[in-house]
Scaffold this motif. Structure first.
Motif, PDB file in Angstrom:
ATOM      1  N   LEU A  74       0.802  -1.226   0.000  1.00 59.40           N
ATOM      2  CA  LEU A  74       0.000   0.000   0.000  1.00 59.40           C
ATOM      3  C   LEU A  74       0.835   1.277   0.000  1.00 59.40           C
ATOM      4  O   LEU A  74       0.349   2.340  -0.404  1.00 59.40           O
ATOM      5  CB  LEU A  74      -0.906   0.035   1.232  1.00 59.40           C
ATOM      6  CG  LEU A  74      -2.187  -0.796   1.205  1.00 59.40           C
ATOM      7  CD1 LEU A  74      -2.802  -0.837   2.599  1.00 59.40           C
ATOM      8  CD2 LEU A  74      -3.178  -0.223   0.208  1.00 59.40           C
ATOM      9  N   GLU A 132       0.803   3.608  -2.951  1.00 57.89           N
ATOM     10  CA  GLU A 132      -0.474   3.827  -3.610  1.00 57.89           C
ATOM     11  C   GLU A 132      -0.970   5.262  -3.380  1.00 57.89           C
ATOM     12  O   GLU A 132      -0.431   6.003  -2.562  1.00 57.89           O
ATOM     13  CB  GLU A 132      -1.513   2.820  -3.100  1.00 57.89           C
ATOM     14  CG  GLU A 132      -1.156   1.377  -3.372  1.00 57.89           C
ATOM     15  CD  GLU A 132      -1.111   1.058  -4.856  1.00 57.89           C
ATOM     16  OE1 GLU A 132      -2.145   1.150  -5.527  1.00 57.89           O
ATOM     17  OE2 GLU A 132      -0.001   0.719  -5.345  1.00 57.89           O
ATOM     18  N   THR A 133      -2.006   5.635  -4.081  1.00 56.64           N
ATOM     19  CA  THR A 133      -2.575   6.963  -3.902  1.00 56.64           C
ATOM     20  C   THR A 133      -3.195   7.096  -2.521  1.00 56.64           C
ATOM     21  O   THR A 133      -3.503   6.092  -1.859  1.00 56.64           O
ATOM     22  CB  THR A 133      -3.655   7.230  -4.961  1.00 56.64           C
ATOM     23  OG1 THR A 133      -4.766   6.340  -4.735  1.00 56.64           O
ATOM     24  CG2 THR A 133      -3.111   7.026  -6.372  1.00 56.64           C
ATOM     25  N   VAL A 170      -6.457   5.167  -2.133  1.00 52.91           N
ATOM     26  CA  VAL A 170      -6.315   3.726  -1.916  1.00 52.91           C
ATOM     27  C   VAL A 170      -5.832   3.448  -0.493  1.00 52.91           C
ATOM     28  O   VAL A 170      -6.347   2.553   0.189  1.00 52.91           O
ATOM     29  CB  VAL A 170      -5.339   3.123  -2.948  1.00 52.91           C
ATOM     30  CG1 VAL A 170      -5.060   1.655  -2.635  1.00 52.91           C
ATOM     31  CG2 VAL A 170      -5.912   3.265  -4.351  1.00 52.91           C
ATOM     32  N   ARG A 171      -4.855   4.204  -0.022  1.00 48.55           N
ATOM     33  CA  ARG A 171      -4.356   3.991   1.340  1.00 48.55           C
ATOM     34  C   ARG A 171      -5.431   4.287   2.376  1.00 48.55           C
ATOM     35  O   ARG A 171      -5.557   3.584   3.384  1.00 48.55           O
ATOM     36  CB  ARG A 171      -3.123   4.851   1.595  1.00 48.55           C
ATOM     37  CG  ARG A 171      -1.873   4.338   0.898  1.00 48.55           C
ATOM     38  CD  ARG A 171      -0.661   5.182   1.244  1.00 48.55           C
ATOM     39  NE  ARG A 171      -0.709   6.485   0.595  1.00 48.55           N
ATOM     40  CZ  ARG A 171      -0.017   7.545   0.998  1.00 48.55           C
ATOM     41  NH1 ARG A 171       0.738   7.467   2.075  1.00 48.55           N
ATOM     42  NH2 ARG A 171      -0.094   8.685   0.326  1.00 48.55           N
ATOM     43  N   ALA A 215      -8.550   3.864   2.129  1.00 50.55           N
ATOM     44  CA  ALA A 215      -9.530   2.783   2.165  1.00 50.55           C
ATOM     45  C   ALA A 215      -9.109   1.677   3.124  1.00 50.55           C
ATOM     46  O   ALA A 215      -9.948   0.870   3.542  1.00 50.55           O
ATOM     47  CB  ALA A 215      -9.734   2.214   0.762  1.00 50.55           C
ATOM     48  N   GLU A 230     -15.507  -3.583  -0.593  1.00 43.80           N
ATOM     49  CA  GLU A 230     -14.359  -2.676  -0.544  1.00 43.80           C
ATOM     50  C   GLU A 230     -13.320  -3.147   0.459  1.00 43.80           C
ATOM     51  O   GLU A 230     -12.108  -3.036   0.213  1.00 43.80           O
ATOM     52  CB  GLU A 230     -14.811  -1.256  -0.197  1.00 43.80           C
ATOM     53  CG  GLU A 230     -15.743  -0.628  -1.216  1.00 43.80           C
ATOM     54  CD  GLU A 230     -17.206  -0.969  -0.965  1.00 43.80           C
ATOM     55  OE1 GLU A 230     -17.492  -1.748  -0.012  1.00 43.80           O
ATOM     56  OE2 GLU A 230     -18.060  -0.460  -1.705  1.00 43.80           O
ATOM     57  N   ALA A 251      -9.407  -3.822  -0.160  1.00 42.83           N
ATOM     58  CA  ALA A 251      -8.451  -3.007   0.590  1.00 42.83           C
ATOM     59  C   ALA A 251      -7.509  -3.860   1.429  1.00 42.83           C
ATOM     60  O   ALA A 251      -6.336  -3.514   1.610  1.00 42.83           O
ATOM     61  CB  ALA A 251      -9.196  -2.020   1.491  1.00 42.83           C
ATOM     62  N   HIS A 265      -2.654  -4.606  -4.544  1.00 41.42           N
ATOM     63  CA  HIS A 265      -1.925  -3.334  -4.524  1.00 41.42           C
ATOM     64  C   HIS A 265      -0.481  -3.458  -5.000  1.00 41.42           C
ATOM     65  O   HIS A 265       0.325  -2.557  -4.776  1.00 41.42           O
ATOM     66  CB  HIS A 265      -1.947  -2.766  -3.102  1.00 41.42           C
ATOM     67  CG  HIS A 265      -3.316  -2.750  -2.481  1.00 41.42           C
ATOM     68  ND1 HIS A 265      -4.343  -1.979  -2.969  1.00 41.42           N
ATOM     69  CD2 HIS A 265      -3.822  -3.439  -1.429  1.00 41.42           C
ATOM     70  CE1 HIS A 265      -5.422  -2.174  -2.237  1.00 41.42           C
ATOM     71  NE2 HIS A 265      -5.141  -3.065  -1.308  1.00 41.42           N
ATOM     72  N   SER A 295       2.727  -3.141  -7.093  1.00 41.85           N
ATOM     73  CA  SER A 295       3.210  -2.222  -8.125  1.00 41.85           C
ATOM     74  C   SER A 295       4.729  -2.202  -8.100  1.00 41.85           C
ATOM     75  O   SER A 295       5.361  -2.652  -7.136  1.00 41.85           O
ATOM     76  CB  SER A 295       2.659  -0.811  -7.914  1.00 41.85           C
ATOM     77  OG  SER A 295       3.052  -0.294  -6.667  1.00 41.85           O
TER      78      SER A 295
END
Length: 360
Positions: free
Chosen positions: A210, A213-214, A217-218, A220, A272, A276, A282, A284
């Motif tokens: 995470l 992440e944006t 996203v975090r 959430a 969700e 999450a 997540h 990347s």
């Protein structure tokens, strides 16, 4: 195949978890037992650049109680990790949570700190998010400290009283505490790692996945407000080691409620949360170097989920390694001398590399 262990309620019971906790009492003895099975290594060919608080009233400290030799088997032979003195400062408060949650044990090397401070690993216990305590993972913490790495073994809030993402936020609070106390404790806040097993492995892998992440996203996977100042105090995670981790909840049967105690409902009710809470959702290319390990015979958290997570990391260009412990189940993998050595070797290698910070 995605992670699919909880196909029926009760397949992952509290009784099993309690059994796991009772087994770890013998961890120190097994760490000195030279009999073990060689590890199977599955690694990637792609490499990325590797990237003391005041005690509570009544807090306890112990030093010099680690004089024994810790003998760890590798490839069927005995390898000795030289015993070094370790100072343990117990029950330090790292967050505003009351009771056991929010307490940590500090494992401090006896050696002088490097010029930039000690590397530090936050150590996260398992127990299905409903049970467990920092003492159950003390052997790993002590071995890390013997290698010159400060270990911060934490307690976190437990389900079902505290549901996801409370546990994730507690790990974040420990990371902020490391950042805030780095100068006083002589910690290198640019060399922070996460390590956990089972539920702790899940939390470690999730936080690492995470981190880049944006904010949407975090957020959430957090109860923190997006304007909370603590977000900017989180140190960058340089390395993560996760053992036996649940990695993907997204394909669980949609109306099954076996995970409701942790995620708040079935996948239909809380879609969700299931996304999450899944590290695999997540992944990347900027995720940190990762060491995974898993028992080949794990019937609680199947190996297939970790293998899939490992493959997705490789496909994203992450420096990801997977060690499979042959013929071992969930509990025996946790106390295997081979896994002790895997964890120590990983953090020793990563933290001895120069830290390369990207310009901003």
């Amino acid at each position: 195949m995605p992670y699919r262990p909880y196909v029926s309620a009760g397949s992952f019971t509290l009784g099993t978890l309690v059994g796991m906790l009772s087994v770890v009492i013998s961890a120190n003895a097994l760490a000195s037992n030279g009999a073990d099975i060689p590890v199977q290594e599955e690694t990637t060919t792609q490499k990325m650049e590797a990237n003391r608080a005041e005690p509570e009233p009544g807090a306890k400290a112990a030093s010099g109680d680690s004089e024994e030799l810790n003998k760890v088997a590798v490839g069927g032979s005995r390898k000795i990790i030289s015993a070094k003195r370790v100072t343990v400062e117990q029950d330090q408060r790292f967050s505003e949570q009351q009771g056991k949650a929010g307490l940590c044990d500090l494992y401090l090397p006896a050696s002088d700190p490097p010029e930039n401070g000690f590397p530090v690993v936050i150590v996260i216990h398992g127990g299905g998010w409903v049970a467990g305590d920092k003492w159950t993972i003390a052997t790993y913490s002590r071995l890390l400290a013997q290698e010159g790495i400060v270990a911060v073994a934490i307690n976190y809030r437990l389900a079902p009283t505290h549901k996801f993402p409370a546990q994730v936020d507690d790990v974040r609070s420990a990371m902020v505490w490391v950042y805030q106390n780095a100068q006083r404790l002589k910690l290198n806040s640019k060399q922070v790692g996460l390590f956990g097993y089972s539920a702790g492995g899940h939390l470690s892998a999730l936080l690492a996945s995470l981190a880049d992440e944006t904010m949407v996203v975090r957020a959430a996977a957090s109860n923190w407000s997006v304007t909370d100042a603590r977000w900017k105090q989180l140190p960058k995670i340089r390395a993560v080691c996760a053992g036996g981790p649940p990695c993907d909840f997204r394909s669980l049967p949609i109306d099954n409620s076996a995970m409701a105690y942790f995620l708040g409902g079935s996948r239909r009710e809380k879609p969700e949360a299931y996304v999450a809470a899944s590290p695999a959702a997540h992944v990347s290319g900027d995720d940190p170097v990762t060491q995974l390990f898993h028992g080949e015979g794990d019937a609680i958290v199947p190996l297939a989920g970790t293998r899939d997570f490992h493959k997705s990391q490789i496909n994203a260009g992450i420096d990801s390694r997977l060690a499979v412990i042959p013929k071992q189940g969930h509990m025996l993998t946790f106390i295997s001398p081979t896994t002790y050595q895997t964890v120590v070797n990983f953090f020793r290698e990563v933290f001895r590399k120069p830290v390369i910070v990207s310009p901003r």
